[in-house]
Design a protein around this motif. Structure first.
Motif, PDB file in Angstrom:
ATOM      1  N   ASP A  63     -19.538  -2.533  99.837  1.00  0.00           N
ATOM      2  CA  ASP A  63     -19.261  -2.517  98.547  1.00  0.00           C
ATOM      3  C   ASP A  63     -19.327  -0.950  98.182  1.00  0.00           C
ATOM      4  OD1 ASP A  63     -19.051  -5.306  98.249  1.00  0.00           O
ATOM      5  OD2 ASP A  63     -21.019  -5.447  97.018  1.00  0.00           O
ATOM      6  N   ARG A  64     -18.115  -1.037  97.326  1.00  0.00           N
ATOM      7  CA  ARG A  64     -18.169   0.400  96.445  1.00  0.00           C
ATOM      8  C   ARG A  64     -18.995   0.640  95.391  1.00  0.00           C
ATOM      9  NH1 ARG A  64     -15.358   4.626  97.421  1.00  0.00           N
ATOM     10  NH2 ARG A  64     -15.317   5.371  94.961  1.00  0.00           N
ATOM     11  N   VAL A  65     -19.922   1.628  95.060  1.00  0.00           N
ATOM     12  CA  VAL A  65     -20.666   1.206  94.167  1.00  0.00           C
ATOM     13  C   VAL A  65     -20.612   2.614  93.217  1.00  0.00           C
ATOM     14  CG1 VAL A  65     -22.404  -0.432  95.222  1.00  0.00           C
ATOM     15  CG2 VAL A  65     -22.632   2.384  95.608  1.00  0.00           C
ATOM     16  N   ARG A  66     -21.253   2.402  92.126  1.00  0.00           N
ATOM     17  CA  ARG A  66     -21.312   3.528  90.940  1.00  0.00           C
ATOM     18  C   ARG A  66     -22.916   3.786  90.606  1.00  0.00           C
ATOM     19  NH1 ARG A  66     -18.202   2.101  86.772  1.00  0.00           N
ATOM     20  NH2 ARG A  66     -16.267   2.706  87.776  1.00  0.00           N
ATOM     21  N   ILE A  67     -23.174   5.121  90.949  1.00  0.00           N
ATOM     22  CA  ILE A  67     -24.560   5.293  90.666  1.00  0.00           C
ATOM     23  C   ILE A  67     -24.540   6.063  89.429  1.00  0.00           C
ATOM     24  CG2 ILE A  67     -26.653   6.470  91.379  1.00  0.00           C
ATOM     25  CD1 ILE A  67     -24.174   5.687  94.150  1.00  0.00           C
ATOM     26  N   ILE A  68     -25.372   5.464  88.368  1.00  0.00           N
ATOM     27  CA  ILE A  68     -25.289   6.131  87.146  1.00  0.00           C
ATOM     28  C   ILE A  68     -26.734   6.810  86.892  1.00  0.00           C
ATOM     29  CG2 ILE A  68     -25.310   5.994  84.523  1.00  0.00           C
ATOM     30  CD1 ILE A  68     -23.246   3.379  85.144  1.00  0.00           C
ATOM     31  N   LYS A  69     -26.715   7.935  86.479  1.00  0.00           N
ATOM     32  CA  LYS A  69     -27.959   8.829  86.897  1.00  0.00           C
ATOM     33  C   LYS A  69     -28.308   9.734  85.480  1.00  0.00           C
ATOM     34  CE  LYS A  69     -26.966  11.562  90.026  1.00  0.00           C
ATOM     35  NZ  LYS A  69     -27.077  12.408  90.979  1.00  0.00           N
ATOM     36  N   GLU A  70     -29.335   9.843  85.263  1.00  0.00           N
ATOM     37  CA  GLU A  70     -29.876  10.850  84.252  1.00  0.00           C
ATOM     38  C   GLU A  70     -30.714  11.943  84.938  1.00  0.00           C
ATOM     39  OE1 GLU A  70     -32.438  11.308  79.996  1.00  0.00           O
ATOM     40  OE2 GLU A  70     -32.344   9.437  80.917  1.00  0.00           O
ATOM     41  N   VAL A 120     -29.742  -6.895  91.696  1.00  0.00           N
ATOM     42  CA  VAL A 120     -28.198  -6.632  91.546  1.00  0.00           C
ATOM     43  C   VAL A 120     -27.680  -7.254  93.101  1.00  0.00           C
ATOM     44  CG1 VAL A 120     -28.272  -4.275  90.226  1.00  0.00           C
ATOM     45  CG2 VAL A 120     -28.531  -4.452  92.952  1.00  0.00           C
ATOM     46  N   ASN A 121     -26.488  -7.815  93.007  1.00  0.00           N
ATOM     47  CA  ASN A 121     -25.739  -8.423  93.947  1.00  0.00           C
ATOM     48  C   ASN A 121     -24.884  -7.397  94.688  1.00  0.00           C
ATOM     49  OD1 ASN A 121     -25.026 -10.482  95.615  1.00  0.00           O
ATOM     50  ND2 ASN A 121     -23.583 -11.451  94.342  1.00  0.00           N
ATOM     51  N   ARG A 180     -21.577  -2.293  91.051  1.00  0.00           N
ATOM     52  CA  ARG A 180     -20.616  -2.968  92.185  1.00  0.00           C
ATOM     53  C   ARG A 180     -19.310  -2.337  91.300  1.00  0.00           C
ATOM     54  NH1 ARG A 180     -19.974  -8.398  94.796  1.00  0.00           N
ATOM     55  NH2 ARG A 180     -20.741  -8.678  92.555  1.00  0.00           N
ATOM     56  N   ILE A 181     -18.501  -1.576  91.983  1.00  0.00           N
ATOM     57  CA  ILE A 181     -17.160  -1.392  91.757  1.00  0.00           C
ATOM     58  C   ILE A 181     -16.059  -2.294  92.019  1.00  0.00           C
ATOM     59  CG2 ILE A 181     -15.110   0.249  91.295  1.00  0.00           C
ATOM     60  CD1 ILE A 181     -17.036   2.475  91.763  1.00  0.00           C
ATOM     61  N   THR A 182     -15.583  -2.944  90.913  1.00  0.00           N
ATOM     62  CA  THR A 182     -14.481  -4.047  91.544  1.00  0.00           C
ATOM     63  C   THR A 182     -13.002  -3.792  91.494  1.00  0.00           C
ATOM     64  OG1 THR A 182     -14.660  -5.170  89.328  1.00  0.00           O
ATOM     65  CG2 THR A 182     -16.013  -6.016  90.708  1.00  0.00           C
ATOM     66  N   LYS A 207     -44.322  -8.761  91.895  1.00  0.00           N
ATOM     67  CA  LYS A 207     -43.852  -8.190  93.054  1.00  0.00           C
ATOM     68  C   LYS A 207     -42.507  -8.274  93.076  1.00  0.00           C
ATOM     69  CE  LYS A 207     -48.181  -8.055  96.029  1.00  0.00           C
ATOM     70  NZ  LYS A 207     -48.487  -8.921  97.279  1.00  0.00           N
ATOM     71  N   ALA A 208     -41.628  -7.269  92.938  1.00  0.00           N
ATOM     72  CA  ALA A 208     -40.134  -7.730  92.736  1.00  0.00           C
ATOM     73  C   ALA A 208     -39.448  -7.489  94.155  1.00  0.00           C
ATOM     74  CB  ALA A 208     -39.427  -6.642  91.764  1.00  0.00           C
ATOM     75  N   ASN A 209     -38.547  -8.392  94.515  1.00  0.00           N
ATOM     76  CA  ASN A 209     -37.897  -8.240  95.659  1.00  0.00           C
ATOM     77  C   ASN A 209     -36.655  -7.222  95.279  1.00  0.00           C
ATOM     78  OD1 ASN A 209     -39.069 -10.051  97.036  1.00  0.00           O
ATOM     79  ND2 ASN A 209     -38.148 -11.938  96.379  1.00  0.00           N
ATOM     80  N   ALA A 210     -36.291  -6.306  96.183  1.00  0.00           N
ATOM     81  CA  ALA A 210     -35.725  -5.185  95.721  1.00  0.00           C
ATOM     82  C   ALA A 210     -34.846  -4.983  96.976  1.00  0.00           C
ATOM     83  CB  ALA A 210     -36.542  -3.898  95.326  1.00  0.00           C
ATOM     84  N   GLU A 211     -33.817  -3.973  96.960  1.00  0.00           N
ATOM     85  CA  GLU A 211     -33.099  -3.701  98.229  1.00  0.00           C
ATOM     86  C   GLU A 211     -32.930  -2.196  98.089  1.00  0.00           C
ATOM     87  OE1 GLU A 211     -29.279  -5.819  96.699  1.00  0.00           O
ATOM     88  OE2 GLU A 211     -29.873  -7.378  98.416  1.00  0.00           O
TER      89      GLU A 211
END
Length: 147
Positions: free
Chosen positions: A129-136, A123-124, A145-147, A100-104
């Protein structure tokens, strides 16, 4: 008694190491993602909700197998059968709980003002936070997370 404690520790270590290798890591990519055109969108995380991803059965199965094998080394005669059965049951339970994975659940406002919800594990990422969502297509490959 000492053998049982060692046995349970070995089961826990084995299942933990298996479960940890399955955790989502944004630095790792699947072999299936190679030679594929992926797209991405960027946005800001507005809110985060912790969720638990249920076991798909693999953790239970692997835990039972490891537990049964390790349990077979304990005891002699009929006790070996009992310890194998007990090891399988304990391993199945431990595998189920560990898989059972802890997720967000990330609530993200994209740069185009559209709002989406993404479920990720391992993921932390923090609120704001600014994020990049990579999709197919519609499948999320990775959230970074975009730093």
């Amino acid at each position: 008694m000492k053998k049982i404690i060692i046995f349970l520790q070995i089961i826990a270590i084995g299942i933990l190491s298996f479960s940890c290798t399955r955790m989502y890591n944004s630095n790792e990519v699947s072999v299936y993602d190679t030679n594929t055109v992926l797209t991405y969108e960027e946005g800001v995380v507005e809110d985060i909700k912790p969720v638990i991803i249920k076991d798909d059965g693999s953790g239970t199965f692997i835990g039972a197998a490891i537990g049964a094998v390790l349990g077979s080394f304990i005891g002699e005669g009929k006790a070996t059968s009992l310890s194998t059965l007990l090891g399988g049951l304990v391993g199945a339970y431990a595998g189920n709980q560990l898989d059972k994975a802890n997720a967000e659940e990330l609530f993200i406002k994209l740069d185009n003002s559209r709002k989406i919800v993404v479920i990720v594990k391992g993921v932390n990422i923090q609120k704001g936070d600014r994020v990049r969502i990579i999709k197919e297509g519609n499948k999320i490959v990775r959230v970074e997370r975009i730093t």
